[in-house]
Design a protein around this motif. Structure first.
Motif, mmCIF file in Angstrom:
data_model
loop_
_atom_site.group_PDB
_atom_site.id
_atom_site.type_symbol
_atom_site.label_atom_id
_atom_site.label_comp_id
_atom_site.label_asym_id
_atom_site.label_seq_id
_atom_site.Cartn_x
_atom_site.Cartn_y
_atom_site.Cartn_z
ATOM 1 N N ASP A 17 -3.360 26.802 -22.720
ATOM 2 C CA ASP A 17 -3.558 26.421 -24.209
ATOM 3 C C ASP A 17 -4.356 26.832 -24.718
ATOM 4 O O ASP A 17 -5.511 27.148 -25.652
ATOM 5 N N LYS A 18 -6.163 27.072 -23.450
ATOM 6 C CA LYS A 18 -6.938 28.079 -23.667
ATOM 7 C C LYS A 18 -6.853 29.851 -24.452
ATOM 8 O O LYS A 18 -7.302 29.761 -25.422
ATOM 9 N N LYS A 19 -5.693 30.411 -24.356
ATOM 10 C CA LYS A 19 -5.610 31.255 -23.989
ATOM 11 C C LYS A 19 -4.946 31.295 -25.764
ATOM 12 O O LYS A 19 -5.210 32.840 -26.872
ATOM 13 N N LYS A 20 -4.198 30.731 -25.729
ATOM 14 C CA LYS A 20 -3.902 30.466 -27.386
ATOM 15 C C LYS A 20 -4.966 30.544 -28.418
ATOM 16 O O LYS A 20 -4.839 30.725 -29.415
ATOM 17 N N LEU A 21 -5.780 29.087 -27.891
ATOM 18 C CA LEU A 21 -6.398 29.077 -29.143
ATOM 19 C C LEU A 21 -7.593 30.307 -29.337
ATOM 20 O O LEU A 21 -8.081 30.058 -30.281
ATOM 21 N N GLU A 22 -8.225 31.368 -27.927
ATOM 22 C CA GLU A 22 -8.392 32.148 -28.517
ATOM 23 C C GLU A 22 -8.219 32.957 -29.454
ATOM 24 O O GLU A 22 -8.976 33.901 -30.080
ATOM 25 N N SER A 23 -6.547 33.146 -29.027
ATOM 26 C CA SER A 23 -6.512 33.966 -30.557
ATOM 27 C C SER A 23 -6.230 33.662 -31.690
ATOM 28 O O SER A 23 -5.763 34.301 -32.292
ATOM 29 N N VAL A 59 -6.167 17.875 -26.579
ATOM 30 C CA VAL A 59 -4.746 18.595 -24.922
ATOM 31 C C VAL A 59 -3.485 17.383 -25.005
ATOM 32 O O VAL A 59 -3.446 17.451 -26.562
ATOM 33 N N ASP A 60 -2.602 17.490 -24.300
ATOM 34 C CA ASP A 60 -1.243 17.358 -25.130
ATOM 35 C C ASP A 60 -1.145 15.824 -25.528
ATOM 36 O O ASP A 60 -1.389 14.940 -24.992
ATOM 37 N N ALA A 92 0.266 24.375 -25.514
ATOM 38 C CA ALA A 92 0.804 25.646 -24.873
ATOM 39 C C ALA A 92 1.969 26.118 -26.200
ATOM 40 O O ALA A 92 2.127 26.620 -26.612
ATOM 41 N N ALA A 93 2.935 24.955 -26.396
ATOM 42 C CA ALA A 93 4.242 24.825 -26.912
ATOM 43 C C ALA A 93 3.660 24.859 -28.840
ATOM 44 O O ALA A 93 5.141 25.091 -29.185
#
Length: 115
Positions: A17-23, A59-60, A92-93
């Motif tokens: 989730d963090k990686k997706k938001l960072e991008s 959150v999910d 993440a999805a």
């Protein structure tokens, strides 16, 4: 060179989730992972650490995410809750464009290619 004081914080469940938001996010935002759960001791520590910051919970849309969200609502009522569409279930999805729209609605600056 002056250090940038991060005023916005987003709390997510996992590293993906963090990686997706960072991008997606264009401005300096601290992203904190709970790794799905958070102890009351860690939560108290977080509340002290995040005093005077703008805090968002993303959150999910599943049972674990809702449980975590309820815990934050009780212990950290000042936090703003952001929601992804239930059809994606997981942060993440979810498509980057959807997350960008959710973040933008909370006045978080995102890269224009995701709009």
């Amino acid at each position: 060179m002056a250090t940038v004081q991060v005023e916005k914080v987003i709390i997510v469940e996992g590293r993906s989730d963090k990686k997706k938001l960072e991008s997606i996010i264009k401005e300096p935002v601290e992203i904190i992972c709970t790794n799905g759960t958070i102890s009351y001791a860690k939560l108290d520590e977080l509340i002290d650490e995040l005093y005077n910051k703008e805090v968002f919970i993303l959150v999910d849309s599943d049972e674990a995410g809702e449980k975590l969200r309820k815990q934050f609502m009780r212990e950290f009522p000042e936090a703003e809750h952001l929601y992804i569409d239930r059809m994606y279930r997981e942060v993440a999805a979810a498509p980057k464009q959807h997350i960008a729209a959710v973040l933008l609605s909370a006045n978080i600056d995102v890269h224009t290619e995701y709009l």
